[in-house]
Design a protein around this motif. Structure first.
Motif, mmCIF file in Angstrom:
data_model
loop_
_atom_site.group_PDB
_atom_site.id
_atom_site.type_symbol
_atom_site.label_atom_id
_atom_site.label_comp_id
_atom_site.label_asym_id
_atom_site.label_seq_id
_atom_site.Cartn_x
_atom_site.Cartn_y
_atom_site.Cartn_z
ATOM 1 N N TYR A 19 110.949 42.255 -25.538
ATOM 2 C CA TYR A 19 109.924 43.258 -25.247
ATOM 3 C C TYR A 19 109.480 43.052 -23.811
ATOM 4 O O TYR A 19 109.439 41.928 -23.330
ATOM 5 N N ALA A 32 111.503 38.174 -28.592
ATOM 6 C CA ALA A 32 110.981 38.097 -29.958
ATOM 7 C C ALA A 32 112.045 37.598 -30.928
ATOM 8 O O ALA A 32 111.747 36.887 -31.881
ATOM 9 N N GLY A 53 104.299 35.657 -35.444
ATOM 10 C CA GLY A 53 104.903 35.682 -34.117
ATOM 11 C C GLY A 53 106.291 35.079 -34.059
ATOM 12 O O GLY A 53 106.895 35.010 -32.988
ATOM 13 N N ALA A 54 106.825 34.649 -35.210
ATOM 14 C CA ALA A 54 108.155 34.037 -35.220
ATOM 15 C C ALA A 54 109.260 35.057 -34.946
ATOM 16 O O ALA A 54 110.367 34.692 -34.560
ATOM 17 N N GLY A 55 108.957 36.334 -35.154
ATOM 18 C CA GLY A 55 109.952 37.374 -34.920
ATOM 19 C C GLY A 55 110.464 38.028 -36.196
ATOM 20 O O GLY A 55 111.433 38.791 -36.164
ATOM 21 N N LYS A 56 109.813 37.782 -37.315
ATOM 22 C CA LYS A 56 110.270 38.310 -38.604
ATOM 23 C C LYS A 56 110.225 39.833 -38.644
ATOM 24 O O LYS A 56 111.195 40.485 -39.033
ATOM 25 N N THR A 57 109.073 40.389 -38.254
ATOM 26 C CA THR A 57 108.925 41.851 -38.309
ATOM 27 C C THR A 57 109.907 42.521 -37.361
ATOM 28 O O THR A 57 110.540 43.530 -37.706
ATOM 29 N N THR A 58 110.033 41.963 -36.164
ATOM 30 C CA THR A 58 110.977 42.535 -35.209
ATOM 31 C C THR A 58 112.373 42.566 -35.803
ATOM 32 O O THR A 58 113.059 43.594 -35.759
ATOM 33 N N ARG A 67 113.440 49.824 -34.934
ATOM 34 C CA ARG A 67 113.407 49.351 -33.543
ATOM 35 C C ARG A 67 114.829 49.191 -33.040
ATOM 36 O O ARG A 67 115.743 48.908 -33.805
ATOM 37 N N GLU B 284 107.918 49.684 -26.173
ATOM 38 C CA GLU B 284 108.694 50.176 -27.302
ATOM 39 C C GLU B 284 109.720 51.228 -26.871
ATOM 40 O O GLU B 284 110.872 51.170 -27.237
HETATM 41 N N1 LIG Z 1 105.919 46.235 -29.881
HETATM 42 C C1 LIG Z 1 105.849 45.046 -29.274
HETATM 43 N N2 LIG Z 1 105.694 44.955 -27.936
HETATM 44 C C2 LIG Z 1 105.631 43.775 -27.313
HETATM 45 N N3 LIG Z 1 105.710 42.591 -27.949
HETATM 46 C C3 LIG Z 1 105.855 42.595 -29.283
HETATM 47 C C4 LIG Z 1 105.930 43.822 -30.014
HETATM 48 N N4 LIG Z 1 106.086 43.524 -31.330
HETATM 49 C C5 LIG Z 1 106.104 42.183 -31.407
HETATM 50 N N5 LIG Z 1 105.965 41.616 -30.191
HETATM 51 C C6 LIG Z 1 105.969 40.163 -29.905
HETATM 52 O O1 LIG Z 1 107.158 39.621 -30.411
HETATM 53 C C7 LIG Z 1 106.919 38.393 -31.064
HETATM 54 C C8 LIG Z 1 107.372 38.451 -32.511
HETATM 55 O O2 LIG Z 1 106.506 39.332 -33.232
HETATM 56 P P1 LIG Z 1 106.798 39.777 -34.717
HETATM 57 O O3 LIG Z 1 108.218 40.238 -34.816
HETATM 58 O O4 LIG Z 1 105.762 40.753 -35.105
HETATM 59 O O5 LIG Z 1 106.632 38.409 -35.513
HETATM 60 P P2 LIG Z 1 106.234 38.090 -37.023
HETATM 61 O O6 LIG Z 1 106.495 39.300 -37.843
HETATM 62 O O7 LIG Z 1 107.088 36.944 -37.404
HETATM 63 O O8 LIG Z 1 104.776 37.723 -37.027
HETATM 64 C C9 LIG Z 1 105.437 38.100 -30.876
HETATM 65 O O9 LIG Z 1 105.316 37.280 -29.739
HETATM 66 C C10 LIG Z 1 104.852 39.456 -30.634
HETATM 67 O O10 LIG Z 1 103.707 39.359 -29.835
#
Ligand SMILES: Nc1ncnc2c1ncn2[C@@H]1O[C@H](COP(=O)(O)OP(=O)(O)O)[C@@H](O)[C@H]1O
Ligand SMILES: [Mg+2]
Lengths: 321, 287
Positions: A19, A32, A53-58, A67, B284
């Motif tokens: 990101y 991420a 913040g581990a990157g699971k959602t991403t 995404r 994004e």
């Molecule tokens: N849309 C975004 N724009 C910028 N940074 C992002 C975005 N989404 C997530 N991040 C960053 O990417 C990292 C992983 O986030 P995320 O995938 O949400 O982790 P988790 O789901 O494990 O909590 C974090 O450091 C978060 O701040």
């Protein structure tokens, strides 16, 4: 393993997602997801475990097609989710981290309008039955408890009869009873043959639900295996006891003296004053402790040996990094 | 497995049926949001009643006595346009970002529902509301205020409404696409429509107003829409009252709105913070 295995519903190789940094003062990018490899077999329940913040959602949202990835190879049910169209979305079910259910509509209404877009959906009444909201069918989603609303989101995830179900932190904010019944529900879906990829930061959830667990940190898998495997290879067992209130023995004696020198495991003292020896050979370590206690004539009333939980594994993995 | 290969593949549901269902779903949602109901349906009606009560017996127009025409014709037509604009532009610019912030748009995007049917359902529902609004206003005008309808001008009235409603729906979608959060989009929608209505022959005639007021109104499509529709109720205008120049101007705005909406549309919520969220959405969309 190679990418040419056609049967796995999820195949990920070298997935990377950057990101643009949110903080304009910090230059560059946030990584991420950083070189993720993942295979989820048909019918498997796979849990991605990791801190916030581990990157699971991403990672999971790249697989869902929400995404775009920076680089790497991703195949979901044989197609690239980045350009997977209507057909792919008909075969997967998605429960996002934020449910996104219209609060003004009733449970039955949101399910009814959603099911129309699928080719062979379950009936609304079947889904209401499965999610256990029969007595709430005509209630507005906005008036439900957090756990009930999450069940509606799950109902929306399964109404299209998905072969593959994605669940992003499905039970965050649940009370223990709601979590239990949610687990039962996932287990039932898995027993019917649905492949499930879920993310969670609850270790007991991963341990209870998953056939395999991937521990994620800083966008990478740092450990992977069945819950039992992970516990065996990273956890072993723990010998623990509290020191008696006696002037005869001191902490330093335990930590630096005979015990620490002779046991094979690592010795730590918890905040509450308990000595813990995490060990892969608990029998001999236990005999070291008992021999020492007998020779010093001290009684250790709460001496015990416990099998490590996934939590211990998680903490240990965290410490190693 | 649940979907065995021997099973005959089920067919996709028909697009017409899906669009109809989505339109009904959007109307149901609208019906359940009291604020939307008030601003879209009640406000124009209240304005019609108040303005007719205060100015109903006056005449509007410039120049000789023969060019003056009754205010009730002016107000009913002008506020019917206002009602059509609140049902499309204001309504879409409010509701779409709310659904986006709630994550509802993103969830729908996980389903096999084609994108165009989701968006089409939202637009169709607003068009239906606009048509309903106009019919209510004109009916009230006829029943309560003696509004006269000239049969020769009906085709021009209908075409003007069609062009205006389509264009303002597109402009509403453009605001929804460009403005990151629901609260900001709502502010933008209201802050554009209400002041413009004062310089666009909706709440009062600007025929005798200062030049800058006229120029301001001329720059935006609301005045063209109101004036073109009012012409079709103006007894001093002979014939069918077609206004191709105005219609072209409204349509031009509509096309620009549609292009912005289609190219800038976002499904993901932009988060809570204003500046932070804009940067976040920039990140994004850069991927
Ligand atoms: N849309 C975004 N724009 C910028 N940074 C992002 C975005 N989404 C997530 N991040 C960053 O990417 C990292 C992983 O986030 P995320 O995938 O949400 O982790 P988790 O789901 O494990 O909590 C974090 O450091 C978060 O701040
Ligand atoms: Mg997450």
């Amino acid at each position: 393993m190679s990418v040419s295995e056609p049967m796995s519903p999820i195949v990920v190789r070298g997935l990377r997602k950057e990101y643009r940094s949110k903080d304009s003062s910090a230059s560059g990018t946030v990584v991420a997801v950083d070189g993720l490899d993942l295979d989820v077999a048909a019918g498997e329940v796979y849990a991605l475990l990791g801190h916030n913040g581990a990157g699971k959602t991403t990672a999971i949202e790249i697989l869902e097609g929400h995404r775009m990835r920076t680089s790497g190879e991703v195949k979901v049910l044989g197609v690239d989710p980045g350009d997977g169209g209507r057909d792919l979305r008909d075969r997967i079910g998605v429960v996002l981290q934020t449910s996104g259910v219209e609060p003004e509509l009733s449970v039955a209404e949101v399910l009814e309008i959603a099911r129309r877009s699928y080719r062979s959906p379950r009936s609304t009444s079947e889904v209401i039955d499965v999610i256990g909201l029969n007595d709430k069918a005509d209630q507005r989603v906005g008036s439900l408890s957090g756990g009930q609303a999450r069940r509606v989101a799950l109902g929306l995830g399964i109404i299209g009869r998905p072969e593959l179900l994605f669940l992003d932190e499905p039970t965050t904010g649940f009370d223990p009873v709601a979590r239990r019944s949610f687990w039962d529900l996932i287990s039932r879906l898995a027993a019917e043959g649905t492949t499930v990829l879920l993310t969670t930061h609850y270790l007991d959830e991963a341990e209870h639900l998953a056939d395999r667990v991937g521990v994620m940190a800083d966008g990478r898998l740092i450990a992977e295996g069945t819950p039992a495997d992970l516990i065996r290879s990273f956890g072993g067992s723990t010998v623990r006891f509290s020191l008696p209130e006696s002037e005869a023995v001191t902490w330093s004696e335990v930590l630096q003296g005979e015990i620490a020198a002779q046991v094979s495991g690592t010795v730590t003292v918890t905040a509450s004053g308990r000595v813990e020896i995490s060990s892969s050979s608990p029998t001999s370590d236990l005999s070291v402790v008992t021999a020492w206690a007998v020779s010093r004539r001290v009684e250790l009333p709460d001496l015990e040996v416990v099998r490590s939980s996934l939590e211990d594994v998680f903490i240990r993995l965290g410490q190693d990094r | 497995m649940m979907r065995s290969t021997g099973e005959t593949e089920a067919r996709w549901p028909g697009s017409a049926g899906l669009l109809l269902a989505q339109t009904g779903y959007q109307l149901k949602l609208f019906y359940r949001v009291p604020a939307a109901m008030f601003f879209t349906l009640a406000l124009p009606l209240v304005m019609l009643i108040l303005l007719n009560a205060v100015f109903g017996s006056d005449t509007v127009g410039e120049g000789s006595e023969s060019q003056m025409w009754p205010t009730r014709q002016f107000y009913t037509a002008g506020l019917a346009v206002f009602a059509a604009v609140t049902a499309t532009y204001t309504n879409l610019a409010n509701m779409i970002p709310i659904r986006r912030d709630e994550g509802v748009l993103k969830r729908w995007r996980s389903t096999p529902l084609p994108t165009w049917i989701y968006v089409g359902g939202a637009i169709c529902s607003s068009v239906i509301l606009a048509a309903f609004n106009v019919i209510v206003m004109l009916t009230l005008g006829v029943v309560a205020y003696g509004l006269e309808i000239d049969a020769v001008k009906i085709p021009a009235a209908i075409v003007t409404l069609a062009v205006g409603i389509a264009s303002f729906a597109a402009l509403g979608m453009a605001v929804a696409a460009v403005v990151p959060t629901a609260s900001a989009a709502s502010a933008v929608a209201n802050a554009t429509v209400l002041p413009l209505a004062f310089v666009s022959n909706v709440f009062l005639s600007v025929d005798g107003a200062p030049r800058w007021v006229q120029l301001l109104g001329d720059a935006f499509p609301l005045k063209a829409f109101a004036s073109a529709f009012q012409d079709t109720f103006n007894p001093t205008i002979a014939g069918a009252a077609w206004a191709p120049g105005r219609l072209g101007f409204i349509a031009l705005w509509g096309v620009v709105g549609a292009v912005v909406a289609v190219t800038q549309f976002r499904w993901e919520p932009s988060g809570s913070g204003g500046r932070r969220s804009r940067r976040r959405s920039a990140a994004e969309s850069s991927d």
